[in-house]
Design a protein around this motif. Structure first.
Motif, PDB file in Angstrom:
ATOM      1  N   ARG A  41      -9.661  -0.576  12.823  1.00 50.16           N
ATOM      2  CA  ARG A  41      -9.601   0.804  13.297  1.00 50.16           C
ATOM      3  C   ARG A  41      -8.230   1.263  13.788  1.00 50.16           C
ATOM      4  O   ARG A  41      -8.043   2.440  14.050  1.00 50.16           O
ATOM      5  CB  ARG A  41     -10.612   0.994  14.420  1.00 50.16           C
ATOM      6  CG  ARG A  41     -12.046   0.901  13.930  1.00 50.16           C
ATOM      7  CD  ARG A  41     -13.012   0.872  15.101  1.00 50.16           C
ATOM      8  NE  ARG A  41     -14.376   1.045  14.677  1.00 50.16           N
ATOM      9  CZ  ARG A  41     -15.144   0.078  14.203  1.00 50.16           C
ATOM     10  NH1 ARG A  41     -14.675  -1.136  14.092  1.00 50.16           N
ATOM     11  NH2 ARG A  41     -16.391   0.308  13.833  1.00 50.16           N
ATOM     12  N   ASN A  42      -7.278   0.362  13.944  1.00 49.04           N
ATOM     13  CA  ASN A  42      -6.019   0.743  14.592  1.00 49.04           C
ATOM     14  C   ASN A  42      -4.922   1.193  13.651  1.00 49.04           C
ATOM     15  O   ASN A  42      -4.102   2.023  14.019  1.00 49.04           O
ATOM     16  CB  ASN A  42      -5.524  -0.404  15.478  1.00 49.04           C
ATOM     17  CG  ASN A  42      -6.361  -0.519  16.725  1.00 49.04           C
ATOM     18  OD1 ASN A  42      -6.374   0.386  17.543  1.00 49.04           O
ATOM     19  ND2 ASN A  42      -7.096  -1.614  16.862  1.00 49.04           N
ATOM     20  N   VAL A  43      -4.865   0.643  12.463  1.00 49.18           N
ATOM     21  CA  VAL A  43      -3.822   1.023  11.502  1.00 49.18           C
ATOM     22  C   VAL A  43      -4.509   1.304  10.170  1.00 49.18           C
ATOM     23  O   VAL A  43      -4.961   0.378   9.489  1.00 49.18           O
ATOM     24  CB  VAL A  43      -2.757  -0.100  11.351  1.00 49.18           C
ATOM     25  CG1 VAL A  43      -1.679   0.331  10.380  1.00 49.18           C
ATOM     26  CG2 VAL A  43      -2.162  -0.460  12.697  1.00 49.18           C
ATOM     27  N   ASP A  44      -4.595   2.583   9.821  1.00 46.48           N
ATOM     28  CA  ASP A  44      -5.346   2.971   8.630  1.00 46.48           C
ATOM     29  C   ASP A  44      -4.853   2.293   7.359  1.00 46.48           C
ATOM     30  O   ASP A  44      -5.647   1.860   6.526  1.00 46.48           O
ATOM     31  CB  ASP A  44      -5.323   4.489   8.444  1.00 46.48           C
ATOM     32  CG  ASP A  44      -6.166   5.220   9.482  1.00 46.48           C
ATOM     33  OD1 ASP A  44      -6.986   4.572  10.158  1.00 46.48           O
ATOM     34  OD2 ASP A  44      -6.003   6.444   9.601  1.00 46.48           O
ATOM     35  N   SER A  45      -3.540   2.178   7.191  1.00 44.82           N
ATOM     36  CA  SER A  45      -3.016   1.586   5.955  1.00 44.82           C
ATOM     37  C   SER A  45      -3.424   0.120   5.837  1.00 44.82           C
ATOM     38  O   SER A  45      -3.767  -0.343   4.748  1.00 44.82           O
ATOM     39  CB  SER A  45      -1.495   1.726   5.893  1.00 44.82           C
ATOM     40  OG  SER A  45      -0.886   1.079   6.992  1.00 44.82           O
ATOM     41  N   VAL A  46      -3.427  -0.594   6.940  1.00 45.46           N
ATOM     42  CA  VAL A  46      -3.849  -2.001   6.932  1.00 45.46           C
ATOM     43  C   VAL A  46      -5.347  -2.084   6.677  1.00 45.46           C
ATOM     44  O   VAL A  46      -5.822  -2.942   5.920  1.00 45.46           O
ATOM     45  CB  VAL A  46      -3.459  -2.682   8.264  1.00 45.46           C
ATOM     46  CG1 VAL A  46      -4.072  -4.061   8.384  1.00 45.46           C
ATOM     47  CG2 VAL A  46      -1.949  -2.751   8.406  1.00 45.46           C
ATOM     48  N   SER A  47      -6.100  -1.195   7.288  1.00 47.12           N
ATOM     49  CA  SER A  47      -7.541  -1.175   7.074  1.00 47.12           C
ATOM     50  C   SER A  47      -7.874  -0.945   5.600  1.00 47.12           C
ATOM     51  O   SER A  47      -8.741  -1.617   5.042  1.00 47.12           O
ATOM     52  CB  SER A  47      -8.196  -0.085   7.927  1.00 47.12           C
ATOM     53  OG  SER A  47      -9.592  -0.091   7.707  1.00 47.12           O
ATOM     54  N   LYS A  48      -7.168  -0.020   4.973  1.00 48.29           N
ATOM     55  CA  LYS A  48      -7.420   0.266   3.556  1.00 48.29           C
ATOM     56  C   LYS A  48      -7.172  -0.966   2.690  1.00 48.29           C
ATOM     57  O   LYS A  48      -7.950  -1.248   1.771  1.00 48.29           O
ATOM     58  CB  LYS A  48      -6.538   1.423   3.081  1.00 48.29           C
ATOM     59  CG  LYS A  48      -6.944   2.764   3.635  1.00 48.29           C
ATOM     60  CD  LYS A  48      -5.953   3.836   3.215  1.00 48.29           C
ATOM     61  CE  LYS A  48      -6.270   5.156   3.877  1.00 48.29           C
ATOM     62  NZ  LYS A  48      -5.286   6.184   3.545  1.00 48.29           N
ATOM     63  N   ILE A  49      -6.118  -1.709   2.992  1.00 45.62           N
ATOM     64  CA  ILE A  49      -5.818  -2.930   2.231  1.00 45.62           C
ATOM     65  C   ILE A  49      -6.938  -3.950   2.413  1.00 45.62           C
ATOM     66  O   ILE A  49      -7.395  -4.567   1.450  1.00 45.62           O
ATOM     67  CB  ILE A  49      -4.460  -3.518   2.673  1.00 45.62           C
ATOM     68  CG1 ILE A  49      -3.320  -2.607   2.237  1.00 45.62           C
ATOM     69  CG2 ILE A  49      -4.269  -4.937   2.122  1.00 45.62           C
ATOM     70  CD1 ILE A  49      -1.979  -2.937   2.877  1.00 45.62           C
ATOM     71  N   CYS A  50      -7.397  -4.104   3.645  1.00 51.92           N
ATOM     72  CA  CYS A  50      -8.448  -5.081   3.910  1.00 51.92           C
ATOM     73  C   CYS A  50      -9.788  -4.657   3.308  1.00 51.92           C
ATOM     74  O   CYS A  50     -10.549  -5.505   2.827  1.00 51.92           O
ATOM     75  CB  CYS A  50      -8.583  -5.321   5.408  1.00 51.92           C
ATOM     76  SG  CYS A  50      -7.184  -6.255   6.074  1.00 51.92           S
ATOM     77  N   MET A  51     -10.074  -3.373   3.316  1.00 50.38           N
ATOM     78  CA  MET A  51     -11.325  -2.906   2.712  1.00 50.38           C
ATOM     79  C   MET A  51     -11.294  -3.116   1.195  1.00 50.38           C
ATOM     80  O   MET A  51     -12.278  -3.553   0.604  1.00 50.38           O
ATOM     81  CB  MET A  51     -11.572  -1.440   3.059  1.00 50.38           C
ATOM     82  CG  MET A  51     -11.704  -1.194   4.554  1.00 50.38           C
ATOM     83  SD  MET A  51     -12.890  -2.275   5.356  1.00 50.38           S
ATOM     84  CE  MET A  51     -14.296  -1.217   5.351  1.00 50.38           C
ATOM     85  N   ASP A  52     -10.158  -2.836   0.582  1.00 49.41           N
ATOM     86  CA  ASP A  52     -10.011  -3.109  -0.850  1.00 49.41           C
ATOM     87  C   ASP A  52     -10.110  -4.613  -1.111  1.00 49.41           C
ATOM     88  O   ASP A  52     -10.741  -5.037  -2.071  1.00 49.41           O
ATOM     89  CB  ASP A  52      -8.681  -2.562  -1.365  1.00 49.41           C
ATOM     90  CG  ASP A  52      -8.529  -2.782  -2.851  1.00 49.41           C
ATOM     91  OD1 ASP A  52      -9.380  -2.305  -3.630  1.00 49.41           O
ATOM     92  OD2 ASP A  52      -7.561  -3.461  -3.252  1.00 49.41           O
ATOM     93  N   GLY A  53      -9.507  -5.407  -0.233  1.00 49.85           N
ATOM     94  CA  GLY A  53      -9.594  -6.862  -0.370  1.00 49.85           C
ATOM     95  C   GLY A  53     -11.024  -7.354  -0.256  1.00 49.85           C
ATOM     96  O   GLY A  53     -11.445  -8.259  -0.992  1.00 49.85           O
ATOM     97  N   LEU A  54     -11.811  -6.767   0.656  1.00 56.55           N
ATOM     98  CA  LEU A  54     -13.222  -7.133   0.768  1.00 56.55           C
ATOM     99  C   LEU A  54     -13.943  -6.840  -0.540  1.00 56.55           C
ATOM    100  O   LEU A  54     -14.717  -7.673  -1.034  1.00 56.55           O
ATOM    101  CB  LEU A  54     -13.890  -6.384   1.923  1.00 56.55           C
ATOM    102  CG  LEU A  54     -15.406  -6.602   2.042  1.00 56.55           C
ATOM    103  CD1 LEU A  54     -15.736  -8.065   2.327  1.00 56.55           C
ATOM    104  CD2 LEU A  54     -15.986  -5.682   3.105  1.00 56.55           C
ATOM    105  N   TYR A  55     -13.681  -5.677  -1.115  1.00 55.62           N
ATOM    106  CA  TYR A  55     -14.323  -5.343  -2.390  1.00 55.62           C
ATOM    107  C   TYR A  55     -13.949  -6.365  -3.466  1.00 55.62           C
ATOM    108  O   TYR A  55     -14.805  -6.810  -4.229  1.00 55.62           O
ATOM    109  CB  TYR A  55     -13.943  -3.929  -2.837  1.00 55.62           C
ATOM    110  CG  TYR A  55     -14.514  -3.612  -4.197  1.00 55.62           C
ATOM    111  CD1 TYR A  55     -15.870  -3.367  -4.357  1.00 55.62           C
ATOM    112  CD2 TYR A  55     -13.706  -3.596  -5.336  1.00 55.62           C
ATOM    113  CE1 TYR A  55     -16.410  -3.117  -5.607  1.00 55.62           C
ATOM    114  CE2 TYR A  55     -14.233  -3.344  -6.580  1.00 55.62           C
ATOM    115  CZ  TYR A  55     -15.587  -3.099  -6.713  1.00 55.62           C
ATOM    116  OH  TYR A  55     -16.115  -2.863  -7.956  1.00 55.62           O
TER     117      TYR A  55
END
Length: 161
Positions: A70-84
């Motif tokens: 929740r703290n850094v959107d760009s990092v979150s996006k990378i991790c969410m894509d990585g989860l997928y």
């Protein structure tokens, strides 16, 4: 270079395992979790083979317990894509992790609706495809249990997906 990477991973893992529920160090912990995940879990990770299977599972579990970041959107996006990527490659079993995945997806959809850019529209669409796949392939009692573990708002987000 592997020795240096091992030292870095050790330090990052120590930060990750010291998750502070007070929220005081959320940014540091999230950065450590994303850093370790990018180094050893995700597609094309530079040190994917550096950790043993049990260590990789431990890193994966910490990542999944922490998502969405929740703290850094760009990092979150990378991790969410990585989860997928991990789901699509079969490294994350949708049956074994049904409750965790449904919770991650619901929280992600809710945050995105609220205006937080924790995942890209493409990743959200991919998560919706995974949910459809889960409904087809995961035992209905497992899905019901996963769904009942969500709060009301999260249930609505899943139903709207």
């Amino acid at each position: 270079i592997q020795a240096i990477a091992g030292n870095i991973l050790g330090a990052l893992n120590e930060i990750c395992s010291g998750i502070d529920k007070s929220g005081e160090n959320d940014g540091l912990v999230e950065n450590a979790i994303s850093g370790v995940s990018m180094m050893v879990l995700f597609r094309d990770a530079a040190f994917k083979g550096l950790l043993g299977e049990n260590e990789r599972i431990g890193v994966l579990n910490v990542l999944m317990q922490s998502l969405p970041l929740r703290n850094v959107d760009s990092v979150s996006k990378i991790c969410m894509d990585g989860l997928y990527q991990l789901i699509e490659s079969g490294e994350v079993d949708i049956s074994a992790h049904a409750s965790t995945l449904m919770k991650i997806f619901a929280e992600t959809f809710q945050l995105v609706v609220d205006g937080d850019e924790v995942a890209t529209p493409e990743t959200c669409a991919q998560f919706k495809q995974v949910l459809a796949k889960m409904q087809q392939q995961v035992d209905s009692s497992v899905m019901e249990t996963a769904f009942s573990g969500l709060d009301g708002d999260e249930q609505v987000c899943i139903q709207m997906a």
